[in-house]
Design an enzyme around this catalytic site. Structure first.
Site, short mmCIF file in Angstrom:
data_model
loop_
_atom_site.label_atom_id
_atom_site.label_comp_id
_atom_site.label_asym_id
_atom_site.label_seq_id
_atom_site.Cartn_x
_atom_site.Cartn_y
_atom_site.Cartn_z
N LYS A 1 -7.51 -10.01 -9.94
CA LYS A 1 -8.65 -10.06 -9.04
C LYS A 1 -9.69 -8.99 -9.39
CE LYS A 1 -9.15 -10.39 -4.14
NZ LYS A 1 -8.60 -10.42 -2.79
N LYS B 1 0.81 -1.22 0.00
CA LYS B 1 0.00 0.00 0.00
C LYS B 1 0.85 1.26 0.00
CE LYS B 1 -4.44 -1.37 1.87
NZ LYS B 1 -5.54 -0.96 2.76
N LYS C 1 -12.54 -3.13 -6.72
CA LYS C 1 -13.23 -1.84 -6.69
C LYS C 1 -12.39 -0.76 -7.34
CE LYS C 1 -13.95 -2.29 -2.06
NZ LYS C 1 -14.51 -2.21 -0.71
#
Ligand code: TRP
Length: 332
Positions: free
Chosen positions: A194, A111, A197
């Site tokens: 994957k 991240k 969103k």
């Protein structure tokens, strides 16, 4: 009965992947466990969030969880920021966890990206807050995706060090309930990525608030190869897009890919996609409609959250107060 705790970030409308991988499992756990479900807005701000968007998304996530079947009367649903105990225990855990432990967390590395110096310090101690979420309730079962396994190991390390340092047996060991292969719903545009969103293409995912027409269009446009639906699962190995659509079908019907192929093997993808669309519309349209209804009545939604946070605090406050006493805080 075992106490379950789990959290979900209010970062945008959940996808079909979030539904099949996490939310649907939460709904099922309600039959056999005492469940505490939390929309983790404190975790959300470890990266920048526009305030108005954060507020809206927190309400949306609450409405979606309710629409999916989370029962706020039998169980507890609330916003993390509304229960002070989370941040209070997280501070103690910031002082228990070692920098060396946090430095090994792969999610932080992912991240934070290349510019680690620019990451918030909250992002670095994110796993300590997650440990506090769980331990504030003495929860022992935590349903999560495989990507959160390392954080749960850290939560157990923190509990053990706390117990050891203060000479108590206060925080229990927690057991991850790792959610199964249904969690691996892939992008409709690329069967090796994957479903997410945050993918720039909305065509890559089914959102839980998509209407019937949008779902039909996205499935019709979903990438496939020119071959028909195979008859044997071994043939799916080299065909990620086919595998994904078959996997979604199996998850929605709660069977396995082999049974899906038994019924559909040899047919063209056109008719298979039509059947899949029907399933998706049947299962997701009621969720979208109920979500919309709930969001129109913000006062009722806020009332449900208030009741949830009061009941959550009634469990967490005494536990965190005891942790503070063990640390040596005088209180009062
Ligand atoms: N980190 C989790 C995720 O991104 C969300 C989360 C926050 C959580 N606190 C939690 C999950 C406590 C389980 C238990 O998926």
């Amino acid at each position: 009965m075992q106490r379950v705790f789990s959290g979900i970030q209010p970062s945008g409308i959940p996808t079909l992947g979030n539904y099949l991988g996490a939310i649907r499992n939460w709904v099922k756990l309600q039959d056999s466990h005492e469940c505490i479900f939390c929309v983790v807005d404190l975790h959300a701000i470890t990266v920048w969030q526009e305030p108005a968007a954060l507020r809206q998304q927190s309400l949306e996530m609450t409405a979606i969880l309710l629409a999916c079947g989370i029962d706020p009367n039998k169980h507890i649903l609330f916003l993390q920021s509304a229960v002070r105990a989370h941040a209070q225990l997280a501070w103690i855990f910031n002082c228990v966890a070692r920098l060396g432990w946090l430095n090994r967390m792969t999610q932080f590395k992912d991240k934070a990206g290349k510019d680690r110096e620019a990451a918030s310090s909250g992002l670095f101690v994110y796993p300590n807050l997650m440990a506090a979420d769980i331990h504030a309730y003495h929860a022992t079962r935590v349903p999560v995706g495989d990507d959160q396994r390392q954080h749960l190991e850290l939560a157990n390390d923190i509990a053990q060090k706390f117990n050891h340092d203060y000479g108590v047996d206060f925080f229990p060991n927690i057991e991850p309930l790792i959610m199964g292969p249904a969690a691996r719903v892939m992008s409709l545009r690329d069967g090796t990525k994957k479903m997410s969103k945050s993918d720039p293409s909305d065509q890559s995912r089914i959102n839980l608030n998509d209407d019937a027409e949008t779902i039909a269009l996205k499935i019709r446009r979903a990438k496939t190869d020119p071959l028909p639906v195979p008859s044997d699962v071994s043939e799916l190995a080299e065909r990620p897009e086919a595998r994904n659509l078959v996997g979604i079908y199996a998850a929605l019907t709660e069977t396995d890919p082999a049974s899906v192929l038994q019924a559909h093997g040899g047919t063209g993808f056109g008719s298979f996609k039509a059947a899949l669309t029907e399933l998706l519309v049947d299962q997701l349209s009621p969720i979208a409609a109920e979500t919309r209804r709930l969001l129109e009545d913000e006062a009722s939604l806020l009332q449900i959250l208030r009741s949830g946070s009061e009941r959550a605090a009634a469990i967490a406050d005494p536990i965190v107060a005891e942790a503070e006493r063990l640390v040596g805080f005088v209180g009062g």
